[in-house]
Enzyme design. Sequence first.
Site, PDB file in Angstrom:
ATOM      1  N   ASP A   1      -7.540  58.133  30.934  1.00 13.75           N
ATOM      2  CA  ASP A   1      -7.293  58.027  32.379  1.00 13.75           C
ATOM      3  C   ASP A   1      -6.745  59.346  32.939  1.00 13.75           C
ATOM      4  OD1 ASP A   1      -7.187  56.827  34.821  1.00 13.75           O
ATOM      5  OD2 ASP A   1      -5.372  55.674  34.432  1.00 13.75           O
TER       6      ASP A   1
ATOM      7  N   GLU B   1       0.048  49.194  18.093  1.00 13.02           N
ATOM      8  CA  GLU B   1       1.150  49.953  18.681  1.00 13.02           C
ATOM      9  C   GLU B   1       0.594  50.630  19.935  1.00 13.02           C
ATOM     10  OE1 GLU B   1       4.276  50.027  17.621  1.00 13.02           O
ATOM     11  OE2 GLU B   1       3.759  48.689  15.969  1.00 13.02           O
TER      12      GLU B   1
ATOM     13  N   SER C   1      -5.532  47.421  31.059  1.00 10.95           N
ATOM     14  CA  SER C   1      -6.722  47.404  31.915  1.00 10.95           C
ATOM     15  C   SER C   1      -7.973  46.843  31.232  1.00 10.95           C
ATOM     16  CB  SER C   1      -7.009  48.816  32.448  1.00 10.95           C
ATOM     17  OG  SER C   1      -5.934  49.275  33.216  1.00 10.95           O
TER      18      SER C   1
ATOM     19  N   GLU D   1     -15.154  47.154  35.508  1.00 10.73           N
ATOM     20  CA  GLU D   1     -14.632  47.373  36.874  1.00 10.73           C
ATOM     21  C   GLU D   1     -15.072  48.744  37.420  1.00 10.73           C
ATOM     22  OE1 GLU D   1     -12.726  46.376  34.235  1.00 10.73           O
ATOM     23  OE2 GLU D   1     -12.575  44.268  34.854  1.00 10.73           O
ATOM     24  N   ASN D   2     -15.170  49.745  36.530  1.00 12.71           N
ATOM     25  CA  ASN D   2     -15.569  51.098  36.979  1.00 12.71           C
ATOM     26  C   ASN D   2     -16.971  51.103  37.596  1.00 12.71           C
ATOM     27  OD1 ASN D   2     -14.116  52.847  34.118  1.00 12.71           O
ATOM     28  ND2 ASN D   2     -13.200  52.334  36.096  1.00 12.71           N
TER      29      ASN D   2
ATOM     30  N   ARG E   1     -17.627  51.841  41.257  1.00  7.88           N
ATOM     31  CA  ARG E   1     -17.288  53.154  41.848  1.00  7.88           C
ATOM     32  C   ARG E   1     -18.477  53.690  42.661  1.00  7.88           C
ATOM     33  NH1 ARG E   1     -13.045  56.494  38.257  1.00  7.88           N
ATOM     34  NH2 ARG E   1     -11.595  54.779  38.067  1.00  7.88           N
TER      35      ARG E   1
ATOM     36  N   ARG F   1      -2.852  55.574  25.981  1.00  9.01           N
ATOM     37  CA  ARG F   1      -3.342  55.680  27.360  1.00  9.01           C
ATOM     38  C   ARG F   1      -2.769  56.924  28.004  1.00  9.01           C
ATOM     39  NH1 ARG F   1      -4.565  51.330  31.966  1.00  9.01           N
ATOM     40  NH2 ARG F   1      -5.244  52.816  33.546  1.00  9.01           N
TER      41      ARG F   1
ATOM     42  N   TRP G   1      -6.859  64.935  37.874  1.00  7.95           N
ATOM     43  CA  TRP G   1      -6.932  66.301  37.330  1.00  7.95           C
ATOM     44  C   TRP G   1      -7.821  67.162  38.233  1.00  7.95           C
ATOM     45  CZ3 TRP G   1     -10.719  69.618  35.572  1.00  7.95           C
ATOM     46  CH2 TRP G   1     -10.312  70.658  34.720  1.00  7.95           C
TER      47      TRP G   1
HETATM   48  C1  FPP Z   1     -10.770  57.233  34.202  1.00  4.81           C
HETATM   49  O1  FPP Z   1     -10.180  58.306  34.917  1.00  4.81           O
HETATM   50  C2  FPP Z   1     -11.898  57.737  33.442  1.00  4.81           C
HETATM   51  C3  FPP Z   1     -13.166  57.267  33.547  1.00  4.81           C
HETATM   52  C4  FPP Z   1     -13.549  56.177  34.461  1.00  4.81           C
HETATM   53  C5  FPP Z   1     -14.286  57.873  32.800  1.00  4.81           C
HETATM   54  C6  FPP Z   1     -13.958  58.470  31.450  1.00  4.81           C
HETATM   55  C7  FPP Z   1     -15.105  59.268  31.039  1.00  4.81           C
HETATM   56  C8  FPP Z   1     -15.046  60.429  30.358  1.00  4.81           C
HETATM   57  C9  FPP Z   1     -13.796  61.022  29.830  1.00  4.81           C
HETATM   58  C10 FPP Z   1     -16.298  61.177  30.090  1.00  4.81           C
HETATM   59  C11 FPP Z   1     -16.831  60.775  28.769  1.00  4.81           C
HETATM   60  C12 FPP Z   1     -18.175  61.235  28.644  1.00  4.81           C
HETATM   61  C13 FPP Z   1     -19.027  60.856  27.682  1.00  4.81           C
HETATM   62  C14 FPP Z   1     -20.351  61.406  27.553  1.00  4.81           C
HETATM   63  C15 FPP Z   1     -18.671  59.873  26.696  1.00  4.81           C
HETATM   64  P1  FPP Z   1     -10.162  58.298  36.496  1.00  4.81           P
HETATM   65  O2  FPP Z   1     -11.234  59.184  36.979  1.00  4.81           O
HETATM   66  O3  FPP Z   1     -10.151  56.892  36.994  1.00  4.81           O
HETATM   67  O4  FPP Z   1      -8.815  59.004  36.781  1.00  4.81           O
HETATM   68  P2  FPP Z   1      -7.861  58.848  38.042  1.00  4.81           P
HETATM   69  O5  FPP Z   1      -7.048  57.622  37.746  1.00  4.81           O
HETATM   70  O6  FPP Z   1      -7.085  60.092  38.000  1.00  4.81           O
HETATM   71  O7  FPP Z   1      -8.710  58.717  39.270  1.00  4.81           O
END
Ligand code: FPP
Length: 237
Positions: free
Chosen positions: A18, A198, A187, A65-66, A69, A179, A23
Amino acid sequence: MEKKEPLKIPAHVGLIMDGNGRWAKKRHMPRSLGHNAGMNAMIKLAEHASELGIKYLTVYTLSTENLSRPQDELDGLFGLFRSYFTSNVKKLYKKNAAVKIIGDLTVLPEDVQSLLKDGESNSPDGAQFTLVFAINYGARSEIRRAVKLAAENGIEPTEENFEKLLYTAGLPAPDLIIRTGGEVRLSNFLLYQAAYAELYFTEVLFPDFTPKEFDKAIKEYSGRERRYGKIQEGANG
Ligand code: FPP
């Protein structure tokens, strides 16, 4: 001189990645570039986890849930899956590592579904490390699906039988769930399997979660006493 205990290495680590969006926002960049940086962080961590002797690393890549988006963010993520599963994955195979996918892939673009399935089937046999991607994964729907399968096939839902009906069939339960990004919750990630895991939470945003940060989690895990509901050693007089 005091003897240093060797680190206890978990067999299975779950990772909730997350903080990609935040970032990117901090750098005035689009969220998709945060996911890009997240993918690069994940690649380094998978290599590091395998070198530490961890057997399974399950990365929460896309939750059910994502999927609600904005389409451009989802398209960016699908683009990353395409790029990872056409090129980077081969580097894993070369290191005798496999990939496994858990979740409901049926709603993903068809070319992505095929790439993910090929990623699994082209994996080396007898791999010493497996990177498990949770994609369109949600623990509640995983549990409902297992209950439905048990009922439809007349399977007695013993612990052993039930575990075989989950997406994670054949994998050990996670020993440690990490996390990043500052939220303190699971989540909908591996809720059944996490019964005795753990938990480790850090404020670090996922793209900044380096192997060095990962080592802090392993060190903390290593120092914890896992009791699985039993009393503390020596507490019985
Ligand atoms: C949550 O952070 C992260 C995700 C919904 C996607 C995670 C995906 C990757 C790290 C890329 C992996 C790629 C491959 C090819 C496996 P967020 O964007 O919701 O963070 P925020 O809470 O800061 O908005």
